[in-house]
Design a protein around this motif. Structure first.
Motif, PDB file in Angstrom:
ATOM      1  N   ILE A  89      -2.699 -10.397  -6.964  1.00  0.00           N
ATOM      2  CA  ILE A  89      -1.560 -10.570  -6.059  1.00  0.00           C
ATOM      3  C   ILE A  89      -1.330  -9.263  -5.304  1.00  0.00           C
ATOM      4  O   ILE A  89      -1.617  -8.171  -5.824  1.00  0.00           O
ATOM      5  CB  ILE A  89      -0.304 -10.965  -6.857  1.00  0.00           C
ATOM      6  CG1 ILE A  89      -0.553 -12.267  -7.643  1.00  0.00           C
ATOM      7  CG2 ILE A  89       0.905 -11.121  -5.957  1.00  0.00           C
ATOM      8  CD1 ILE A  89      -0.800 -13.468  -6.787  1.00  0.00           C
ATOM      9  N   ASP A  90      -0.826  -9.333  -4.087  1.00  0.00           N
ATOM     10  CA  ASP A  90      -0.545  -8.141  -3.282  1.00  0.00           C
ATOM     11  C   ASP A  90       0.334  -7.181  -4.090  1.00  0.00           C
ATOM     12  O   ASP A  90       1.485  -7.495  -4.423  1.00  0.00           O
ATOM     13  CB  ASP A  90       0.174  -8.556  -1.999  1.00  0.00           C
ATOM     14  CG  ASP A  90       0.396  -7.372  -1.064  1.00  0.00           C
ATOM     15  OD1 ASP A  90      -0.068  -6.267  -1.383  1.00  0.00           O
ATOM     16  OD2 ASP A  90       1.053  -7.560  -0.019  1.00  0.00           O
ATOM     17  N   PRO A  91      -0.172  -5.969  -4.438  1.00  0.00           N
ATOM     18  CA  PRO A  91       0.563  -5.082  -5.350  1.00  0.00           C
ATOM     19  C   PRO A  91       1.535  -4.134  -4.657  1.00  0.00           C
ATOM     20  O   PRO A  91       2.221  -3.374  -5.337  1.00  0.00           O
ATOM     21  CB  PRO A  91      -0.566  -4.303  -6.025  1.00  0.00           C
ATOM     22  CG  PRO A  91      -1.600  -4.186  -4.951  1.00  0.00           C
ATOM     23  CD  PRO A  91      -1.513  -5.441  -4.122  1.00  0.00           C
ATOM     24  N   ARG A  92       1.610  -4.136  -3.333  1.00  0.00           N
ATOM     25  CA  ARG A  92       2.387  -3.116  -2.640  1.00  0.00           C
ATOM     26  C   ARG A  92       3.877  -3.115  -3.007  1.00  0.00           C
ATOM     27  O   ARG A  92       4.449  -2.029  -3.230  1.00  0.00           O
ATOM     28  CB  ARG A  92       2.213  -3.266  -1.121  1.00  0.00           C
ATOM     29  CG  ARG A  92       0.824  -2.855  -0.642  1.00  0.00           C
ATOM     30  CD  ARG A  92       0.656  -3.115   0.826  1.00  0.00           C
ATOM     31  NE  ARG A  92       0.699  -4.548   1.125  1.00  0.00           N
ATOM     32  CZ  ARG A  92       0.600  -5.055   2.358  1.00  0.00           C
ATOM     33  NH1 ARG A  92       0.450  -4.246   3.396  1.00  0.00           N
ATOM     34  NH2 ARG A  92       0.636  -6.360   2.547  1.00  0.00           N
ATOM     35  N   PRO A  93       4.552  -4.265  -3.105  1.00  0.00           N
ATOM     36  CA  PRO A  93       5.963  -4.203  -3.509  1.00  0.00           C
ATOM     37  C   PRO A  93       6.164  -3.589  -4.895  1.00  0.00           C
ATOM     38  O   PRO A  93       7.110  -2.833  -5.118  1.00  0.00           O
ATOM     39  CB  PRO A  93       6.411  -5.670  -3.471  1.00  0.00           C
ATOM     40  CG  PRO A  93       5.437  -6.349  -2.571  1.00  0.00           C
ATOM     41  CD  PRO A  93       4.148  -5.651  -2.781  1.00  0.00           C
ATOM     42  N   TYR A  94       5.256  -3.891  -5.805  1.00  0.00           N
ATOM     43  CA  TYR A  94       5.378  -3.386  -7.170  1.00  0.00           C
ATOM     44  C   TYR A  94       4.955  -1.917  -7.249  1.00  0.00           C
ATOM     45  O   TYR A  94       5.493  -1.159  -8.057  1.00  0.00           O
ATOM     46  CB  TYR A  94       4.544  -4.254  -8.112  1.00  0.00           C
ATOM     47  CG  TYR A  94       4.909  -5.717  -8.017  1.00  0.00           C
ATOM     48  CD1 TYR A  94       6.015  -6.222  -8.685  1.00  0.00           C
ATOM     49  CD2 TYR A  94       4.159  -6.593  -7.224  1.00  0.00           C
ATOM     50  CE1 TYR A  94       6.366  -7.564  -8.582  1.00  0.00           C
ATOM     51  CE2 TYR A  94       4.502  -7.933  -7.125  1.00  0.00           C
ATOM     52  CZ  TYR A  94       5.605  -8.407  -7.803  1.00  0.00           C
ATOM     53  OH  TYR A  94       5.960  -9.731  -7.693  1.00  0.00           O
ATOM     54  N   ALA A  95       4.006  -1.503  -6.406  1.00  0.00           N
ATOM     55  CA  ALA A  95       3.618  -0.096  -6.372  1.00  0.00           C
ATOM     56  C   ALA A  95       4.756   0.770  -5.830  1.00  0.00           C
ATOM     57  O   ALA A  95       4.994   1.879  -6.327  1.00  0.00           O
ATOM     58  CB  ALA A  95       2.363   0.079  -5.512  1.00  0.00           C
TER      59      ALA A  95
END
Length: 321
Positions: A89-95
């Motif tokens: 899943i796109d990790p950018r929000p969690y990163a």
């Protein structure tokens, strides 16, 4: 005038009509079926339909976190090891969340060092008072103030440590969430189906269609639906055979694995929304012993399980109330 002209014309017209109609009717020649129907190899047997499944049933893979799929790592038919990545899943929000919490943890650690320095100063001031030879050289109020200052510094240090520990816990939580953006295989398995592509949205929970379907490696099994009226005839010790649909000459012996303890409604196969099923079945699991049996997961088979003859003493047919 004595010749019956009209009746003769009527008979001729009727004969012409019959001949015309008979000539225009299509001729249906008798044709043999494309393949011979399956036949039970046993004199007395239970006939049922079986559904091929992997060992331990098929596993519908989901995701803990909803989001847009960044990358799919596997393809249908691929063999994967336990822990191998399946999709991400796109990790950018969690990163970004992790970065914010790591910064907060650093600030909390700095606050701990500040509180520790203040505590050390308060301890030194209190120790200086206690080392005085003449306690009358310092005011009583000053002695009390320094004692309370030490208590306050100690409490602030404990508070700063608690805040720092909470910040570290939040960092670990954010790292876990970031790790969960990569969905991994729960066991050594074969990828049976991939219903997900990069750029699609993967919902959390139970989707209408599984995102991926895995099956454990090993000998395939058959889930046999036995009608509840014949469930009492099932004997795990007796042999069973599965025949391939479309070519009944191809078969494989079966070995009993287990029988499900719960009878369930008969599975609907038409897919009609108005269909109602009021028949319940007993499900027996058999293992396919023929390694070269040309069958795939999800395929239906004709299964025959040998039963005892009704006239043999001691069978259920001889039981009387």
């Amino acid at each position: 005038m004595k010749i019956p002209v009209l009746p003769l014309l009527a008979v001729a017209a009727l004969g012409f009509a019959v001949i015309s109609i008979s000539r225009t009717q299509p001729v249906h020649p008798l044709a043999d079926p494309p393949s011979a129907p399956p036949v039970s190899p046993y004199a007395h047997a239970i006939g049922a339909v079986g559904l091929v499944e992997p060992p331990g049933e098929a596993i519908a893979i989901g995701t803990h976190l909803p989001g847009v799929v960044e990358r799919v790592e596997v393809a249908a038919g691929q063999t994967v090891a336990a822990g191998a990545p399946l999709f991400r899943i796109d990790p950018r929000p969690y990163a970004s969340t992790l970065a914010v919490r790591e910064a907060a943890a650093k600030a909390a650690e700095a606050a701990v060092r500040t509180a520790q320095a203040l505590l050390a100063d308060a301890k030194a001031q209190q120790a200086h008072v206690q080392k005085l030879a003449d306690q009358r050289s310092i005011a009583t109020e000053e002695v009390i103030r320094r004692r309370y200052a030490l208590d306050e510094a100690s409490a602030r240090y404990d508070e700063a440590r608690a805040v720092a520990e909470r910040a570290q816990a939040e960092v670990r939580d954010a790292r876990t969430e970031l790790e969960r953006t990569t969905v991994r295989a729960p066991l050594d398995a074969v990828v049976l189906a991939v219903n997900l592509r990069a750029g699609e949205f993967a919902p959390a929970g139970v989707p209408a269609e599984p995102l991926l379907v895995l099956g454990a490696r090993g000998a395939l099994q058959v889930r046999v639906d036995i009608d509840e009226h014949e469930g009492w005839k099932l004997d795990p010790q007796r042999p069973a055979v599965a025949r391939l649909r479309g070519n009944a000459t191809i078969s494989s012996p079966l070995t009993w694995v287990r029988t499900e303890p719960l009878a369930v409604p008969k599975r609907s196969l038409t897919g009609a929304t108005t269909e109602r099923v009021d028949t319940r079945v007993v499900q027996a699991i058999y293992r396919i012993e023929n390694a070269g049996f040309p069958v795939r997961v999800g395929q239906q088979l004709d299964v025959y399980v040998e039963t005892a003859a009704p006239d043999i003493p001691g069978t259920a047919a001889e039981v009387r109330p």
